[in-house]
Design a protein around this motif. Sequence first.
Motif, PDB file in Angstrom:
ATOM      1  N   THR A   3       0.849  -1.178   0.000  1.00  0.00           N
ATOM      2  CA  THR A   3       0.000   0.000   0.000  1.00  0.00           C
ATOM      3  C   THR A   3       0.890   1.235   0.000  1.00  0.00           C
ATOM      4  O   THR A   3       1.674   1.438   0.920  1.00  0.00           O
ATOM      5  CB  THR A   3      -0.894   0.019   1.259  1.00  0.00           C
ATOM      6  OG1 THR A   3      -1.732  -1.122   1.229  1.00  0.00           O
ATOM      7  CG2 THR A   3      -1.741   1.271   1.286  1.00  0.00           C
ATOM      8  N   ARG A  12      -7.111   4.271   0.949  1.00  0.00           N
ATOM      9  CA  ARG A  12      -6.610   3.326   1.945  1.00  0.00           C
ATOM     10  C   ARG A  12      -7.753   2.482   2.497  1.00  0.00           C
ATOM     11  O   ARG A  12      -7.600   1.281   2.738  1.00  0.00           O
ATOM     12  CB  ARG A  12      -5.904   4.067   3.087  1.00  0.00           C
ATOM     13  CG  ARG A  12      -4.517   4.560   2.732  1.00  0.00           C
ATOM     14  CD  ARG A  12      -3.864   5.247   3.918  1.00  0.00           C
ATOM     15  NE  ARG A  12      -2.552   5.769   3.572  1.00  0.00           N
ATOM     16  CZ  ARG A  12      -1.426   5.059   3.606  1.00  0.00           C
ATOM     17  NH1 ARG A  12      -1.484   3.782   3.945  1.00  0.00           N
ATOM     18  NH2 ARG A  12      -0.275   5.609   3.294  1.00  0.00           N
ATOM     19  N   ARG A  15      -8.610  -0.010  -0.132  1.00  0.00           N
ATOM     20  CA  ARG A  15      -7.562  -1.034  -0.207  1.00  0.00           C
ATOM     21  C   ARG A  15      -7.692  -2.011   0.958  1.00  0.00           C
ATOM     22  O   ARG A  15      -7.434  -3.215   0.801  1.00  0.00           O
ATOM     23  CB  ARG A  15      -6.184  -0.374  -0.202  1.00  0.00           C
ATOM     24  CG  ARG A  15      -5.048  -1.379  -0.276  1.00  0.00           C
ATOM     25  CD  ARG A  15      -5.070  -2.168  -1.583  1.00  0.00           C
ATOM     26  NE  ARG A  15      -4.238  -3.352  -1.487  1.00  0.00           N
ATOM     27  CZ  ARG A  15      -4.623  -4.581  -1.776  1.00  0.00           C
ATOM     28  NH1 ARG A  15      -5.856  -4.806  -2.194  1.00  0.00           N
ATOM     29  NH2 ARG A  15      -3.808  -5.600  -1.668  1.00  0.00           N
ATOM     30  N   THR A  16      -8.089  -1.523   2.116  1.00  0.00           N
ATOM     31  CA  THR A  16      -8.302  -2.403   3.266  1.00  0.00           C
ATOM     32  C   THR A  16      -9.426  -3.384   2.982  1.00  0.00           C
ATOM     33  O   THR A  16      -9.318  -4.578   3.272  1.00  0.00           O
ATOM     34  CB  THR A  16      -8.641  -1.571   4.523  1.00  0.00           C
ATOM     35  OG1 THR A  16      -7.596  -0.633   4.777  1.00  0.00           O
ATOM     36  CG2 THR A  16      -8.813  -2.477   5.738  1.00  0.00           C
ATOM     37  N   THR A  19      -8.285  -5.988   0.630  1.00  0.00           N
ATOM     38  CA  THR A  19      -7.375  -6.910   1.310  1.00  0.00           C
ATOM     39  C   THR A  19      -8.144  -7.972   2.080  1.00  0.00           C
ATOM     40  O   THR A  19      -7.808  -9.157   2.041  1.00  0.00           O
ATOM     41  CB  THR A  19      -6.442  -6.141   2.269  1.00  0.00           C
ATOM     42  OG1 THR A  19      -5.616  -5.254   1.512  1.00  0.00           O
ATOM     43  CG2 THR A  19      -5.566  -7.097   3.065  1.00  0.00           C
ATOM     44  N   MET A  41      -1.029  -5.560   3.872  1.00  0.00           N
ATOM     45  CA  MET A  41      -0.968  -4.229   3.269  1.00  0.00           C
ATOM     46  C   MET A  41       0.395  -3.560   3.484  1.00  0.00           C
ATOM     47  O   MET A  41       0.657  -2.493   2.925  1.00  0.00           O
ATOM     48  CB  MET A  41      -2.068  -3.344   3.858  1.00  0.00           C
ATOM     49  CG  MET A  41      -3.470  -3.808   3.549  1.00  0.00           C
ATOM     50  SD  MET A  41      -4.731  -2.787   4.396  1.00  0.00           S
ATOM     51  CE  MET A  41      -4.480  -1.204   3.574  1.00  0.00           C
TER      52      MET A  41
END
Length: 209
Positions: A3, A12, A15-16, A19, A41
Amino acid sequence: MTTKRNLSAEARRERTVETVIELSAQDDPANITTGNIAKHMRVTQGALFRHFPSKDAIWEAVIGWVAERVMQRLDAAAAGAASPLAALEAMFQAHIAFIVEHPGVPRLMMGQLQHARPTPARRMVRSLLFLYRERVEQQLVQAQAAGELRQGVDIEAAATQFIGTVQGLVMQSLMIGSMSHIAQHAQGAFELYCHGIHAEGRSEPEQVQ
């Protein structure tokens, strides 16, 4: 996956979410910790909690992400269909395609439904399932009005069977350990479903490519 440090807060958070879905494809979501997420990450847990106040908040964001995208796909698929029954097939195939692209999603959904606590994420899953069923029933009602269904079809039972057909394919794929199985057998499964509800003497919807 790394990341980057210059990602925005929104990026973010997304992206979490991605993930968690990726990790869920590899392991039981119940085993996923915030430490696992942060490690994947390549950030600290502290950095993770700057964007989410708790682990429950992460799971809530994940289910929200899934719900939004599943319903968008279903609605887009149905909108481009030539008839209600063709819309049902398009929705079915769109859902299968989403699962193949995100194999961790079924594990996530089942895990939340089995959760002992009435978490926000669990409530969101139940709401998604209700909305999903409502969409299917709407198409079935329209198909019935258009004469595409055989006489006497029970709309509620037909909706239950539609959902059960998807769930059955998912369960078989999980047992086999490969989500490619669901794509290989989706068309045949829908044709069997359609055979049970289709009006005699009417052509079945064209296969979705």
